[in-house]
Design a protein around this motif. Sequence first.
Motif, PDB file in Angstrom:
ATOM      1  N   TRP A  10      -1.892  53.302  24.533  1.00 37.17           N
ATOM      2  CA  TRP A  10      -2.980  52.449  24.778  1.00 37.17           C
ATOM      3  C   TRP A  10      -2.653  51.060  25.070  1.00 37.17           C
ATOM      4  O   TRP A  10      -3.812  50.285  25.583  1.00 37.17           O
ATOM      5  N   ARG A  11      -1.564  50.353  24.809  1.00 34.26           N
ATOM      6  CA  ARG A  11      -1.343  48.961  24.808  1.00 34.26           C
ATOM      7  C   ARG A  11      -1.576  48.499  26.169  1.00 34.26           C
ATOM      8  O   ARG A  11      -0.558  48.531  27.219  1.00 34.26           O
ATOM      9  N   TRP A  12      -2.507  47.725  26.420  1.00 35.17           N
ATOM     10  CA  TRP A  12      -2.645  47.221  27.810  1.00 35.17           C
ATOM     11  C   TRP A  12      -2.305  45.850  27.791  1.00 35.17           C
ATOM     12  O   TRP A  12      -1.827  45.229  26.730  1.00 35.17           O
ATOM     13  N   THR A  13      -1.732  45.254  29.052  1.00 41.11           N
ATOM     14  CA  THR A  13      -0.974  43.937  28.928  1.00 41.11           C
ATOM     15  C   THR A  13      -1.855  42.549  28.857  1.00 41.11           C
ATOM     16  O   THR A  13      -2.915  42.602  29.239  1.00 41.11           O
ATOM     17  N   ALA A 156     -19.118  55.635  22.861  1.00 48.34           N
ATOM     18  CA  ALA A 156     -18.857  56.704  23.911  1.00 48.34           C
ATOM     19  C   ALA A 156     -18.919  55.885  25.289  1.00 48.34           C
ATOM     20  O   ALA A 156     -19.558  54.953  25.664  1.00 48.34           O
ATOM     21  N   GLY A 157     -17.705  56.311  26.281  1.00 49.16           N
ATOM     22  CA  GLY A 157     -17.820  55.777  27.318  1.00 49.16           C
ATOM     23  C   GLY A 157     -17.120  54.111  27.501  1.00 49.16           C
ATOM     24  O   GLY A 157     -17.362  53.492  28.422  1.00 49.16           O
ATOM     25  N   THR A 158     -16.584  53.788  26.307  1.00 48.66           N
ATOM     26  CA  THR A 158     -16.094  52.296  26.295  1.00 48.66           C
ATOM     27  C   THR A 158     -14.765  52.309  26.307  1.00 48.66           C
ATOM     28  O   THR A 158     -14.185  53.298  26.271  1.00 48.66           O
ATOM     29  N   GLY A 159     -14.233  51.076  26.521  1.00 54.04           N
ATOM     30  CA  GLY A 159     -12.608  50.772  26.604  1.00 54.04           C
ATOM     31  C   GLY A 159     -12.088  51.476  25.377  1.00 54.04           C
ATOM     32  O   GLY A 159     -10.913  52.119  25.501  1.00 54.04           O
ATOM     33  N   ARG A 160     -12.473  51.460  24.171  1.00 50.34           N
ATOM     34  CA  ARG A 160     -11.659  51.988  23.104  1.00 50.34           C
ATOM     35  C   ARG A 160     -11.714  53.499  23.142  1.00 50.34           C
ATOM     36  O   ARG A 160     -10.626  54.215  23.109  1.00 50.34           O
ATOM     37  N   GLY A 161     -12.670  54.103  23.655  1.00 46.72           N
ATOM     38  CA  GLY A 161     -12.658  55.517  24.056  1.00 46.72           C
ATOM     39  C   GLY A 161     -11.519  55.897  24.862  1.00 46.72           C
ATOM     40  O   GLY A 161     -10.844  56.835  24.587  1.00 46.72           O
ATOM     41  N   MET A 162     -11.469  55.137  25.835  1.00 45.14           N
ATOM     42  CA  MET A 162     -10.257  55.451  26.750  1.00 45.14           C
ATOM     43  C   MET A 162      -8.820  55.225  26.465  1.00 45.14           C
ATOM     44  O   MET A 162      -7.762  55.841  26.658  1.00 45.14           O
ATOM     45  N   GLU A 163      -8.697  54.027  25.436  1.00 47.38           N
ATOM     46  CA  GLU A 163      -7.522  53.911  24.660  1.00 47.38           C
ATOM     47  C   GLU A 163      -7.000  54.897  24.240  1.00 47.38           C
ATOM     48  O   GLU A 163      -5.870  55.655  24.024  1.00 47.38           O
ATOM     49  N   VAL A 164      -8.026  55.388  23.154  1.00 47.12           N
ATOM     50  CA  VAL A 164      -7.867  56.579  22.352  1.00 47.12           C
ATOM     51  C   VAL A 164      -7.391  57.935  23.207  1.00 47.12           C
ATOM     52  O   VAL A 164      -6.421  58.518  22.847  1.00 47.12           O
ATOM     53  N   SER A 166      -6.114  58.049  26.075  1.00 51.55           N
ATOM     54  CA  SER A 166      -4.663  57.821  26.866  1.00 51.55           C
ATOM     55  C   SER A 166      -3.548  57.939  25.906  1.00 51.55           C
ATOM     56  O   SER A 166      -2.621  58.455  26.403  1.00 51.55           O
ATOM     57  N   ASP A 167      -3.985  57.545  24.797  1.00 49.58           N
ATOM     58  CA  ASP A 167      -2.888  57.724  23.748  1.00 49.58           C
ATOM     59  C   ASP A 167      -2.762  59.040  23.278  1.00 49.58           C
ATOM     60  O   ASP A 167      -1.419  59.686  23.211  1.00 49.58           O
ATOM     61  N   LEU A 168      -3.738  59.833  23.091  1.00 49.95           N
ATOM     62  CA  LEU A 168      -3.703  61.240  23.099  1.00 49.95           C
ATOM     63  C   LEU A 168      -3.097  62.056  23.839  1.00 49.95           C
ATOM     64  O   LEU A 168      -2.250  63.083  23.656  1.00 49.95           O
ATOM     65  N   LEU A 169      -3.129  61.830  25.163  1.00 48.93           N
ATOM     66  CA  LEU A 169      -2.373  62.537  26.481  1.00 48.93           C
ATOM     67  C   LEU A 169      -1.183  61.938  27.003  1.00 48.93           C
ATOM     68  O   LEU A 169      -0.488  62.457  27.681  1.00 48.93           O
ATOM     69  N   GLY A 170      -0.582  60.928  26.011  1.00 49.41           N
ATOM     70  CA  GLY A 170       0.476  60.051  26.384  1.00 49.41           C
ATOM     71  C   GLY A 170       0.684  59.722  27.694  1.00 49.41           C
ATOM     72  O   GLY A 170       1.620  59.911  28.450  1.00 49.41           O
ATOM     73  N   VAL A 171      -0.418  58.920  28.348  1.00 47.81           N
ATOM     74  CA  VAL A 171      -0.506  58.458  29.648  1.00 47.81           C
ATOM     75  C   VAL A 171      -0.666  57.160  29.500  1.00 47.81           C
ATOM     76  O   VAL A 171      -1.761  56.591  28.807  1.00 47.81           O
ATOM     77  N   PRO A 172       0.385  55.988  29.744  1.00 49.70           N
ATOM     78  CA  PRO A 172       0.061  54.633  29.669  1.00 49.70           C
ATOM     79  C   PRO A 172      -1.388  54.246  30.273  1.00 49.70           C
ATOM     80  O   PRO A 172      -1.675  54.682  31.233  1.00 49.70           O
ATOM     81  N   ILE A 173      -1.999  53.436  29.532  1.00 44.81           N
ATOM     82  CA  ILE A 173      -3.301  53.032  30.036  1.00 44.81           C
ATOM     83  C   ILE A 173      -3.524  52.527  31.529  1.00 44.81           C
ATOM     84  O   ILE A 173      -4.637  52.830  32.174  1.00 44.81           O
ATOM     85  N   GLY A 174      -2.519  51.895  31.985  1.00 45.69           N
ATOM     86  CA  GLY A 174      -2.689  51.305  33.127  1.00 45.69           C
ATOM     87  C   GLY A 174      -2.482  52.407  34.316  1.00 45.69           C
ATOM     88  O   GLY A 174      -2.661  52.260  35.499  1.00 45.69           O
ATOM     89  N   ASP A 175      -1.982  53.496  33.906  1.00 43.54           N
ATOM     90  CA  ASP A 175      -1.505  54.642  34.888  1.00 43.54           C
ATOM     91  C   ASP A 175      -2.733  55.819  34.911  1.00 43.54           C
ATOM     92  O   ASP A 175      -2.801  56.669  35.748  1.00 43.54           O
ATOM     93  N   VAL A 176      -3.929  55.246  34.027  1.00 43.17           N
ATOM     94  CA  VAL A 176      -4.857  56.677  33.743  1.00 43.17           C
ATOM     95  C   VAL A 176      -5.477  56.552  35.273  1.00 43.17           C
ATOM     96  O   VAL A 176      -5.884  57.948  35.758  1.00 43.17           O
ATOM     97  N   GLY A 177      -5.996  55.685  35.726  1.00 45.13           N
ATOM     98  CA  GLY A 177      -6.881  55.686  37.031  1.00 45.13           C
ATOM     99  C   GLY A 177      -6.088  56.565  38.221  1.00 45.13           C
ATOM    100  O   GLY A 177      -6.529  57.286  38.830  1.00 45.13           O
TER     101      GLY A 177
END
Lengths: 295, 96
Positions: A10-13, A156-164, A166-177
């Motif tokens: 989830w760590r973004w730069t 729901a639908g916020t940045g923290r939700g996306m962090e959680v 991305s972490d669950l699926l093991g995809v770095p947050i910058g690559d999610v898109g």
Amino acid sequence: MAEEKKQEFWRWTESSWKDPHMDWKDAHFITVGIDVGSVSSQSVIMADGQIFAYGNMRTGSDSPNSARNALAFALETTDMPEERMDYCVGTGYGRVNVPFADRAITEIACHARGANFIYGPEVRTILDVGGQDIKAIQCDEKGKVTTFLMNDKCAAGTGRGMEVFSDLLGVPIGDVGERSFQVKEEPPAVSSTCVVYAKSEATGLLRKGWTTEEALAAYCRAMAERIFSLIERLGVVPEFAVTGGMAKNRGVMDRLMPMVKLEPMQTRWDTQIAGAAGAALFAHALCKKGKGRKK
Amino acid sequence: MLANYGYKDASGDFFITIDTGQCDGCGNCVTACPMGVFLVEDEDPNDPLRDEPVALVAENKKKKLKYECGGCKPVSHSPPLPCVEACKSGAISHSW
């Protein structure tokens, strides 16, 4: 014993920047805006109403320290002493906890003002997807709010939700898109964007045999729908701009725009600094009105 | 400015809209509301350059509007809401 290495997807730069062509010694007023959000903290240093330097970092467990760190992060890039600042405005969810702020102003006012600055005066509708809330704001050509709506009850639908997620699926947050578009067919949106149920939602999908990419696509679509349902209530007047960290997530933005039916405005600035930039602009306006510290 | 206070969650939209252009800060809504949902402040927190008093929804009520307002909205065709009735300038409206 094997050492477990935990990767934090989830760590973004974090980033900081300074305008190489500006010198703080030439400025009459140095104003600072500090935006302490639930997930990220920004500081913007302005010299006579122009951005001189900024810092964008994660909020820690304590708001006063996060505010101090964010300011130090921006100051690091410059050789300016902290005492030089004339006026400081705090904003965001932790605005009352900025120890060195002269005044606190709500994030609604600051975001409108900041978006007006970083996107230009044509902006009328601003969507801010923050760490724990979503704000939809309409403003006039001066960045004055004409109507707003903020949902800070439900994350729901916020940045923290996306962090959680991305972490669950093991995809770095910058690559999610990027990854969310690597699907053969666009899957239907997940039924719930609730951050609390994100884990059961994710494991449920993977158990059904969905690929990681499909799960990401479904989640991004659900987030876009959730965000759209909020701005729909307010109505979208062109030009339309998105601020906050989610503006950097193509997976959500590219799915949201066909619903909004507008092209979002582009900016050379970091979209996360809008609130802090607005705060610094208010500080500048207050200084000019003679309410600043300067004689 | 149309200030929408409230939230949206899985059970619906719960917003109170205050038209700050219409609001003159008289404070009738503050006394009319049995639940103390409204406040009048000397300065609009969302418009720091405005100096006139304005009504707003209290911070501690904002996320509970469904329940706070529940008592005044028992059934459809119920009498007009006390806050809406008290506001002479017609600045207050509810989304649900």
